[in-house]
Design an enzyme around this catalytic site. Structure first.
Site, PDB file in Angstrom:
ATOM      1  N   LYS A 118      74.170  81.524  37.950  1.00 22.45           N
ATOM      2  CA  LYS A 118      74.710  80.244  37.479  1.00 22.45           C
ATOM      3  C   LYS A 118      75.370  80.374  36.118  1.00 22.45           C
ATOM      4  CE  LYS A 118      70.085  78.585  36.396  1.00 22.45           C
ATOM      5  NZ  LYS A 118      69.957  79.376  35.172  1.00 22.45           N
TER       6      LYS A 118
ATOM      7  N   ARG B  55      65.441  71.534  33.491  1.00 21.85           N
ATOM      8  CA  ARG B  55      64.612  72.596  34.049  1.00 21.85           C
ATOM      9  C   ARG B  55      63.340  72.039  34.682  1.00 21.85           C
ATOM     10  NH1 ARG B  55      67.055  77.365  32.261  1.00 21.85           N
ATOM     11  NH2 ARG B  55      65.730  79.172  32.564  1.00 21.85           N
TER      12      ARG B  55
ATOM     13  N   ARG C  64      69.759  93.745  35.210  1.00 19.11           N
ATOM     14  CA  ARG C  64      70.513  93.042  34.175  1.00 19.11           C
ATOM     15  C   ARG C  64      70.192  93.528  32.759  1.00 19.11           C
ATOM     16  NH1 ARG C  64      70.688  86.523  34.659  1.00 19.11           N
ATOM     17  NH2 ARG C  64      68.639  86.592  33.723  1.00 19.11           N
TER      18      ARG C  64
ATOM     19  N   ARG D  70      68.243  92.327  30.359  1.00 21.74           N
ATOM     20  CA  ARG D  70      68.014  91.421  29.241  1.00 21.74           C
ATOM     21  C   ARG D  70      66.564  91.585  28.795  1.00 21.74           C
ATOM     22  NH1 ARG D  70      69.777  85.467  30.743  1.00 21.74           N
ATOM     23  NH2 ARG D  70      67.560  85.010  30.564  1.00 21.74           N
TER      24      ARG D  70
ATOM     25  N   ARG E 242      59.019  84.258  35.446  1.00 25.61           N
ATOM     26  CA  ARG E 242      60.158  83.334  35.422  1.00 25.61           C
ATOM     27  C   ARG E 242      60.436  82.767  36.808  1.00 25.61           C
ATOM     28  NH1 ARG E 242      64.846  86.378  33.181  1.00 25.61           N
ATOM     29  NH2 ARG E 242      65.890  84.376  33.190  1.00 25.61           N
TER      30      ARG E 242
END
Ligand code: AMP
Length: 184
Positions: free
Chosen positions: A14, A89, A128, A130, A141
């Site tokens: 997103k 969220r 990724r 991160r 998460r």
């Protein structure tokens, strides 16, 4: 359609899609995750309060986010449109946003839900790199997403705002579909 919320699990893409679309449309891309990461890097008071939660993959408390969104959506460039990425969220943030938009005389045109299978999410998140993308934190998460954020899919379905988009495709195919939706 120029006022959109992007929903989706961590790794659904997103952020990337919101950025492409906001650039093409010339409207602000408002990412609460990015605002928090900047605040943490700059060790601002917000960053210092948020760091522990972000590092663990937990949501930061609502009170750290709500004023920030209120200020941002009240700015002049937000009048012509926005893409909200990572907010709301949870249901209480969504209720807050509904009231805020009423107060600001703004209307959200749609909520894009980028749908991606769990196996693909994991693969993407692990590649990724991160800081909050190591395996234990990723699994937290995803759990936080399922428990707190996924209920917003029903929430926005009930408000007749939900637009489901298959996020398990080439990046460009997804952006093309999003542009078509926005222009419709
Ligand atoms: P994101 O870049 O959207 O994946 O967000 C990264 C992290 O920032 C999340 O794991 C949360 O710790 C925090 N965060 C971002 N947006 C919110 C929000 N709306 N409410 C609470 N925490 C958030």
């Amino acid at each position: 359609m120029t006022k959109l919320i992007f929903l989706g699990a961590p790794g659904a893409g997103k952020g990337t899609q919101a950025q492409i679309l906001s650039q093409n449309m010339g409207i602000p891309h408002i990412s609460t995750g990015e605002i928090l990461r900047d605040a943490i890097a700059n060790e601002t008071p917000l960053g210092l309060k948020a760091k522990g939660y972000v590092d663990n993959g937990d949501l930061v408390p609502d009170e750290l986010i709500l004023d920030l969104i209120k200020d941002r959506l009240g700015q002049e460039d937000a009048l012509k449109g926005w893409i909200l990425d990572g907010f709301p969220r949870n249901v209480s943030q969504a209720d807050f946003l509904r009231n805020l938009l009423q107060d600001l005389n703004q209307v959200c045109n749609g909520v894009v839900n980028l749908d991606v299978p769990d196996s693909v999410l994991l693969e993407r998140l692990l590649s990724r790199g991160r800081k909050d993308d190591n395996e234990a934190i990723i699994s937290n998460r995803l759990q936080v997403y399922r428990q707190q954020t996924a209920p917003l899919i029903d929430y926005y379905q009930q408000h007749q705002l939900l637009i489901n988009v298959n996020g398990d495709r080439e990046l460009s195919q997804i952006s093309e579909e999003l542009e078509t939706i926005v222009k419709s």
